[in-house]
Design a protein around this motif. Sequence first.
Motif, PDB file in Angstrom:
ATOM      1  N   THR A 157      14.363  -5.930 -35.541  1.00 18.35           N
ATOM      2  CA  THR A 157      13.416  -6.717 -34.768  1.00 18.35           C
ATOM      3  C   THR A 157      13.568  -6.486 -33.279  1.00 18.35           C
ATOM      4  O   THR A 157      12.592  -6.352 -32.565  1.00 18.35           O
ATOM      5  CB  THR A 157      13.613  -8.224 -35.058  1.00 18.35           C
ATOM      6  N   HIS A 158      14.807  -6.418 -32.789  1.00 19.62           N
ATOM      7  CA  HIS A 158      14.995  -6.257 -31.357  1.00 19.62           C
ATOM      8  C   HIS A 158      14.827  -4.813 -30.912  1.00 19.62           C
ATOM      9  O   HIS A 158      15.030  -4.483 -29.771  1.00 19.62           O
ATOM     10  CB  HIS A 158      16.349  -6.829 -30.906  1.00 19.62           C
ATOM     11  N   GLN A 159      14.407  -3.932 -31.819  1.00 18.82           N
ATOM     12  CA  GLN A 159      14.048  -2.562 -31.450  1.00 18.82           C
ATOM     13  C   GLN A 159      12.592  -2.275 -31.804  1.00 18.82           C
ATOM     14  O   GLN A 159      11.950  -1.461 -31.187  1.00 18.82           O
ATOM     15  CB  GLN A 159      14.899  -1.555 -32.209  1.00 18.82           C
ATOM     16  N   GLY A 160      12.070  -2.872 -32.811  1.00 18.99           N
ATOM     17  CA  GLY A 160      10.729  -2.588 -33.326  1.00 18.99           C
ATOM     18  C   GLY A 160      10.754  -2.748 -34.826  1.00 18.99           C
ATOM     19  O   GLY A 160      11.642  -2.223 -35.464  1.00 18.99           O
ATOM     20  N   ILE A 161       9.813  -3.499 -35.417  1.00 15.94           N
ATOM     21  CA  ILE A 161       9.845  -3.810 -36.843  1.00 15.94           C
ATOM     22  C   ILE A 161       8.934  -2.868 -37.620  1.00 15.94           C
ATOM     23  O   ILE A 161       7.849  -2.565 -37.167  1.00 15.94           O
ATOM     24  CB  ILE A 161       9.340  -5.247 -37.108  1.00 15.94           C
ATOM     25  N   GLU A 162       9.392  -2.470 -38.788  1.00 13.26           N
ATOM     26  CA  GLU A 162       8.584  -1.669 -39.700  1.00 13.26           C
ATOM     27  C   GLU A 162       7.973  -0.472 -38.968  1.00 13.26           C
ATOM     28  O   GLU A 162       8.010  -0.380 -37.761  1.00 13.26           O
ATOM     29  CB  GLU A 162       7.491  -2.515 -40.345  1.00 13.26           C
ATOM     30  N   GLN A 163       7.387   0.433 -39.715  1.00 14.46           N
ATOM     31  CA  GLN A 163       6.885   1.647 -39.081  1.00 14.46           C
ATOM     32  C   GLN A 163       5.639   1.394 -38.230  1.00 14.46           C
ATOM     33  O   GLN A 163       5.505   1.964 -37.149  1.00 14.46           O
ATOM     34  CB  GLN A 163       6.585   2.716 -40.137  1.00 14.46           C
ATOM     35  N   VAL A 164       4.730   0.521 -38.667  1.00 11.01           N
ATOM     36  CA  VAL A 164       3.506   0.272 -37.900  1.00 11.01           C
ATOM     37  C   VAL A 164       3.834  -0.382 -36.561  1.00 11.01           C
ATOM     38  O   VAL A 164       3.402   0.072 -35.502  1.00 11.01           O
ATOM     39  CB  VAL A 164       2.517  -0.609 -38.705  1.00 11.01           C
ATOM     40  N   GLN A 165       4.620  -1.464 -36.623  1.00 10.54           N
ATOM     41  CA  GLN A 165       4.998  -2.135 -35.380  1.00 10.54           C
ATOM     42  C   GLN A 165       5.874  -1.237 -34.522  1.00 10.54           C
ATOM     43  O   GLN A 165       5.781  -1.252 -33.303  1.00 10.54           O
ATOM     44  CB  GLN A 165       5.716  -3.455 -35.679  1.00 10.54           C
ATOM     45  N   GLN A 166       6.728  -0.474 -35.177  1.00 11.53           N
ATOM     46  CA  GLN A 166       7.582   0.452 -34.443  1.00 11.53           C
ATOM     47  C   GLN A 166       6.722   1.471 -33.698  1.00 11.53           C
ATOM     48  O   GLN A 166       6.956   1.731 -32.515  1.00 11.53           O
ATOM     49  CB  GLN A 166       8.512   1.168 -35.409  1.00 11.53           C
ATOM     50  N   SER A 167       5.699   2.004 -34.367  1.00 16.72           N
ATOM     51  CA  SER A 167       4.811   2.977 -33.728  1.00 16.72           C
ATOM     52  C   SER A 167       4.089   2.358 -32.540  1.00 16.72           C
ATOM     53  O   SER A 167       3.962   2.984 -31.489  1.00 16.72           O
ATOM     54  CB  SER A 167       3.775   3.504 -34.729  1.00 16.72           C
ATOM     55  N   ARG A 168       3.627   1.112 -32.708  1.00 14.72           N
ATOM     56  CA  ARG A 168       2.955   0.423 -31.603  1.00 14.72           C
ATOM     57  C   ARG A 168       3.906   0.227 -30.422  1.00 14.72           C
ATOM     58  O   ARG A 168       3.547   0.442 -29.275  1.00 14.72           O
ATOM     59  CB  ARG A 168       2.412  -0.933 -32.067  1.00 14.72           C
ATOM     60  N   GLY A 169       5.128  -0.191 -30.717  1.00 19.19           N
ATOM     61  CA  GLY A 169       6.119  -0.395 -29.666  1.00 19.19           C
ATOM     62  C   GLY A 169       6.436   0.891 -28.925  1.00 19.19           C
ATOM     63  O   GLY A 169       6.509   0.913 -27.693  1.00 19.19           O
ATOM     64  N   LEU A 170       6.614   1.975 -29.685  1.00 22.25           N
ATOM     65  CA  LEU A 170       6.915   3.264 -29.060  1.00 22.25           C
ATOM     66  C   LEU A 170       5.725   3.766 -28.239  1.00 22.25           C
ATOM     67  O   LEU A 170       5.912   4.393 -27.194  1.00 22.25           O
ATOM     68  CB  LEU A 170       7.314   4.288 -30.121  1.00 22.25           C
ATOM     69  N   GLN A 171       4.506   3.453 -28.696  1.00 26.04           N
ATOM     70  CA  GLN A 171       3.314   3.843 -27.946  1.00 26.04           C
ATOM     71  C   GLN A 171       3.247   3.093 -26.607  1.00 26.04           C
ATOM     72  O   GLN A 171       2.915   3.662 -25.571  1.00 26.04           O
ATOM     73  CB  GLN A 171       2.046   3.566 -28.761  1.00 26.04           C
ATOM     74  N   GLU A 172       3.605   1.808 -26.628  1.00 28.90           N
ATOM     75  CA  GLU A 172       3.647   1.031 -25.380  1.00 28.90           C
ATOM     76  C   GLU A 172       4.689   1.612 -24.421  1.00 28.90           C
ATOM     77  O   GLU A 172       4.447   1.717 -23.213  1.00 28.90           O
ATOM     78  CB  GLU A 172       3.975  -0.435 -25.674  1.00 28.90           C
ATOM     79  N   ILE A 173       5.850   1.979 -24.953  1.00 28.48           N
ATOM     80  CA  ILE A 173       6.893   2.586 -24.122  1.00 28.48           C
ATOM     81  C   ILE A 173       6.381   3.902 -23.541  1.00 28.48           C
ATOM     82  O   ILE A 173       6.592   4.197 -22.357  1.00 28.48           O
ATOM     83  CB  ILE A 173       8.190   2.801 -24.929  1.00 28.48           C
ATOM     84  N   GLU A 174       5.692   4.681 -24.392  1.00 25.93           N
ATOM     85  CA  GLU A 174       5.150   5.969 -23.950  1.00 25.93           C
ATOM     86  C   GLU A 174       4.187   5.781 -22.777  1.00 25.93           C
ATOM     87  O   GLU A 174       4.261   6.493 -21.774  1.00 25.93           O
ATOM     88  CB  GLU A 174       4.427   6.628 -25.124  1.00 25.93           C
ATOM     89  N   GLU A 175       3.296   4.793 -22.870  1.00 19.78           N
ATOM     90  CA  GLU A 175       2.333   4.524 -21.795  1.00 19.78           C
ATOM     91  C   GLU A 175       3.037   4.044 -20.532  1.00 19.78           C
ATOM     92  O   GLU A 175       2.688   4.444 -19.419  1.00 19.78           O
ATOM     93  CB  GLU A 175       1.303   3.494 -22.259  1.00 19.78           C
ATOM     94  N   SER A 176       4.025   3.193 -20.699  1.00 21.09           N
ATOM     95  CA  SER A 176       4.770   2.687 -19.548  1.00 21.09           C
ATOM     96  C   SER A 176       5.511   3.820 -18.839  1.00 21.09           C
ATOM     97  O   SER A 176       5.501   3.913 -17.606  1.00 21.09           O
ATOM     98  CB  SER A 176       5.754   1.612 -20.004  1.00 21.09           C
ATOM     99  N   LEU A 177       6.157   4.687 -19.609  1.00 22.96           N
ATOM    100  CA  LEU A 177       6.890   5.813 -19.021  1.00 22.96           C
ATOM    101  C   LEU A 177       5.938   6.781 -18.305  1.00 22.96           C
ATOM    102  O   LEU A 177       6.276   7.314 -17.250  1.00 22.96           O
ATOM    103  CB  LEU A 177       7.684   6.557 -20.093  1.00 22.96           C
ATOM    104  N   ARG A 178       4.761   6.978 -18.887  1.00 23.56           N
ATOM    105  CA  ARG A 178       3.785   7.904 -18.293  1.00 23.56           C
ATOM    106  C   ARG A 178       3.433   7.465 -16.867  1.00 23.56           C
ATOM    107  O   ARG A 178       3.281   8.282 -15.971  1.00 23.56           O
ATOM    108  CB  ARG A 178       2.522   7.991 -19.143  1.00 23.56           C
ATOM    109  N   SER A 179       3.332   6.147 -16.662  1.00 27.57           N
ATOM    110  CA  SER A 179       2.996   5.642 -15.324  1.00 27.57           C
ATOM    111  C   SER A 179       4.123   5.916 -14.320  1.00 27.57           C
ATOM    112  O   SER A 179       3.930   5.783 -13.126  1.00 27.57           O
ATOM    113  CB  SER A 179       2.675   4.146 -15.373  1.00 27.57           C
TER     114      SER A 179
END
Length: 197
Positions: free
Chosen positions: A128-150
């Motif tokens: 949970t404190h890293q990202g739950i399940e594959q769908v939520q995990q993918s969403r979380g990693l996508q948010e990190i990806e967008e944040s890092l891009r900025s």
Amino acid sequence: MAKSGLRQDPQSTAAATVLKRAVELDSESRYPQALVCYQEGIDLLLQVLKGTKDNTKRCNLREKISKYMDRAENIKKYLDQEKEDGKYHKQIKIEENATGFSYESLFREYLNETVTEVWIEDPYIRHTHQGIEQVQQSRGLQEIEESLRSHGVLLEVQYSSSIHDREIRFNNGWMIKIGRGLDYFKKPQSRFSLGYC
């Protein structure tokens, strides 16, 4: 190494302190830490040199800088050879409930201006404190990806069914094997506990 003998202005004092620590670490054969201190001390001495008008003092500073640079270069060559030979190995054991092991404290000495790429393989980023399940995990990693891009950082995520080991590799040659992966922090008791963020 001789003592620096610098005047007591703040930059000179800081340089003398850092270089004294570099020499201590060097004498204890703690070369990676010594190298970092030498580099920081040399940078501080260069700043002192820029602000020095007296030619005799400038000459003395250049001589000191040259000596410290020579030693730093020798240590760097030694460490590079150790890495190439596969001899350089360091182990840090994080005991249960230990504190003071931030990502910065563990990885800072391996990250320098030459690092432009980092590869992380961690098969168990699921809690949970890293990202739950594959769908939520993918969403979380996508948010990190967008944040890092900025911030000018490109994050590429790939999934593999064959990864079983955890490691971090930097393109400056360092490889870190991390037994529990990046998830070595304990889950906080609640959102309002110290350590949640």
